[in-house]
Design a protein around this motif. Structure first.
Motif, PDB file in Angstrom:
ATOM      1  N   LEU A 204       0.879  -1.500   0.669  1.00  0.00           N
ATOM      2  CA  LEU A 204       0.092  -0.184   0.061  1.00  0.00           C
ATOM      3  C   LEU A 204       1.032   1.039  -0.464  1.00  0.00           C
ATOM      4  O   LEU A 204       1.050   2.092  -0.177  1.00  0.00           O
ATOM      5  CB  LEU A 204      -0.943  -0.362   1.159  1.00  0.00           C
ATOM      6  N   MET A 205       2.023   1.287   0.434  1.00  0.00           N
ATOM      7  CA  MET A 205       2.825   2.683   1.150  1.00  0.00           C
ATOM      8  C   MET A 205       3.942   2.625  -0.882  1.00  0.00           C
ATOM      9  O   MET A 205       3.758   3.265  -0.982  1.00  0.00           O
ATOM     10  CB  MET A 205       3.734   1.791   1.976  1.00  0.00           C
ATOM     11  N   GLU A 206       3.828   1.280  -1.539  1.00  0.00           N
ATOM     12  CA  GLU A 206       4.662   1.507  -2.148  1.00  0.00           C
ATOM     13  C   GLU A 206       3.551   2.714  -3.951  1.00  0.00           C
ATOM     14  O   GLU A 206       4.075   2.829  -4.285  1.00  0.00           O
ATOM     15  CB  GLU A 206       4.842   0.561  -3.156  1.00  0.00           C
ATOM     16  N   ARG A 209       3.328   5.612  -3.033  1.00  0.00           N
ATOM     17  CA  ARG A 209       4.358   6.660  -4.016  1.00  0.00           C
ATOM     18  C   ARG A 209       4.367   6.186  -4.778  1.00  0.00           C
ATOM     19  O   ARG A 209       5.208   7.475  -5.823  1.00  0.00           O
ATOM     20  CB  ARG A 209       5.528   5.297  -3.722  1.00  0.00           C
ATOM     21  N   ILE A 210       4.062   5.818  -6.035  1.00  0.00           N
ATOM     22  CA  ILE A 210       3.920   5.460  -7.462  1.00  0.00           C
ATOM     23  C   ILE A 210       3.524   6.672  -8.020  1.00  0.00           C
ATOM     24  O   ILE A 210       3.016   7.165  -8.784  1.00  0.00           O
ATOM     25  CB  ILE A 210       3.621   3.831  -7.889  1.00  0.00           C
ATOM     26  N   ASP A 211       2.394   6.369  -7.012  1.00  0.00           N
ATOM     27  CA  ASP A 211       0.749   6.650  -7.460  1.00  0.00           C
ATOM     28  C   ASP A 211       1.213   9.025  -7.593  1.00  0.00           C
ATOM     29  O   ASP A 211       0.712  10.244  -7.143  1.00  0.00           O
ATOM     30  CB  ASP A 211      -0.001   7.628  -6.411  1.00  0.00           C
ATOM     31  N   ILE A 216       5.947  12.653   3.724  1.00  0.00           N
ATOM     32  CA  ILE A 216       5.166  12.828   4.693  1.00  0.00           C
ATOM     33  C   ILE A 216       3.208  12.475   4.351  1.00  0.00           C
ATOM     34  O   ILE A 216       2.639  12.359   4.809  1.00  0.00           O
ATOM     35  CB  ILE A 216       5.233  14.424   4.852  1.00  0.00           C
ATOM     36  N   ARG A 217       2.476  12.951   3.070  1.00  0.00           N
ATOM     37  CA  ARG A 217       1.465  12.469   2.468  1.00  0.00           C
ATOM     38  C   ARG A 217       1.572  10.985   2.967  1.00  0.00           C
ATOM     39  O   ARG A 217       0.712  10.811   3.007  1.00  0.00           O
ATOM     40  CB  ARG A 217       1.705  13.346   1.079  1.00  0.00           C
ATOM     41  N   THR A 218       2.332  10.275   1.761  1.00  0.00           N
ATOM     42  CA  THR A 218       2.006   9.356   2.268  1.00  0.00           C
ATOM     43  C   THR A 218       1.556   8.591   4.267  1.00  0.00           C
ATOM     44  O   THR A 218       1.185   7.531   5.116  1.00  0.00           O
ATOM     45  CB  THR A 218       3.152   7.916   1.665  1.00  0.00           C
ATOM     46  N   PHE A 219       2.671   9.233   4.836  1.00  0.00           N
ATOM     47  CA  PHE A 219       1.730   9.206   6.724  1.00  0.00           C
ATOM     48  C   PHE A 219       1.232   9.094   7.350  1.00  0.00           C
ATOM     49  O   PHE A 219       0.346   9.029   7.635  1.00  0.00           O
ATOM     50  CB  PHE A 219       3.614   9.780   7.122  1.00  0.00           C
TER      51      PHE A 219
END
Length: 317
Positions: A204-206, A209-211, A216-219
């Motif tokens: 889900l994190m990857e 990041r691909i998007d 910071i936004r992912t967190f």
């Protein structure tokens, strides 16, 4: 008129062809299967649970009943029964107004220590646990060993070195002497580390990041919603630890205006041991009852998050 009809059971004995009789086969009784909805009963476990319940509930009942008594009623009545005069409301009024309302000041001090200390400890535990669970960096094993070692060290063992360090910095007898040490929660960090490892899928994190999402936004948009049960659990533990903290404020703070509730109520209790001091055990008991009400409310309101947070990592898919 109704007549009764007798039917023969198929399992009854029937004559055989050679004139002999054969006994009916016995039916085997199936063993009762135990499931989560029908757990196996244990008398020993029931007795132990009852003893723990009595050990937990009886002091609370005594506290509630004693808070309804006057100072004279505490000495003249049974501990687990009410006295002739119901004085709960007058005790609450006297608790908030005694000594120019110092109890309100202690309550506000405790809320300050909880908001800044426990809140800051929870935030640092979330950030540290997330980083340790989802990022690889040199010295990660050393950090793990330090965290485990810090969990094993009791807080009272660090109180005197902390006092000496803060006294050289001139921070003793200030709120920062209680807030800054409360920001460190090794157990909260370890709990968030374990929870983040199981709760946040790496895929889900990857995908985030691909998007094009940054770290910071992912967190905040991906990880934080998944960490909500663990966050509430750590917040409850740090809140209870800060709310009930006694030894650290005892050695750090001398000004009664900065006392938390635990230290303030202890000072009221010690008045009976001084010459000419007021004996106000009824106010000490009432203040203790008022002190635990916020904690009980927090546990009841956040119970579902707390239970799911404790179960984190117990089942791996």
């Amino acid at each position: 008129m109704s007549s009764s009809v007798t039917t023969s059971s198929p399992s009854a004995s029937a004559p055989a062809g050679d004139g002999s009789t054969t006994a009916a086969p016995r039916l085997r009784t199936r063993r009762q299967k135990h499931s989560p909805s029908r757990p196996k009963r244990s008398i020993l476990l029931t007795v132990l649970t009852g003893l723990i319940l009595v050990y937990t509930v009886v002091p609370l009942i005594w506290l509630v009943i004693s808070a309804t008594k006057t100072q004279d009623g505490l000495a003249s009545s049974s501990g687990l029964w009410f006295s002739d005069h119901f004085a709960l409301w007058s005790n609450i009024h006297d608790t908030f107004t005694y000594h120019d309302g110092i109890f309100v000041r202690w309550l506000l001090n405790t809320l300050l220590y909880v908001v800044l200390g426990a809140g800051g400890a929870t935030l640092l535990a979330i950030l540290g646990g997330y980083a340790l669970a989802k990022f690889t960096f040199p010295g990660k094993r050393a950090v793990f060993a330090v965290v485990i070692g810090a969990v094993a060290v009791p807080g009272t063992a660090l109180a005197v070195p902390t006092f000496l360090m803060f006294s050289k910095m001139g921070l003793t007898d200030t709120p920062w002497a209680v807030i800054i040490p409360s920001l460190v929660s090794p157990f909260g960090l370890y709990l968030m580390w374990v929870f983040a490892t199981e709760a946040i899928p790496t895929e889900l994190m990857e995908a985030a990041r691909i998007d094009g999402a940054g770290e910071i936004r992912t967190f905040f948009q991906v990880a934080m919603p998944l960490l909500a049960p663990g966050t509430v659990t750590v917040l409850l533990f740090t809140t209870v630890a800060t709310w009930n903290n006694y030894f650290l404020p005892l050695i750090m703070i001398k000004d009664p205006n900065w006392y938390p509730l635990t230290l303030g109520l202890d000072s009221w209790n010690n008045q009976a041991q001084t010459i000419g001091g007021d004996v106000i055990f009824n106010l000490v008991i009432t203040g203790s009852l008022l002190t635990i009400i916020p904690l009980i409310a927090a546990f009841l309101l956040l119970q579902k998050y707390w239970q799911s947070g404790l179960a984190a990592g117990s089942v791996k898919e």
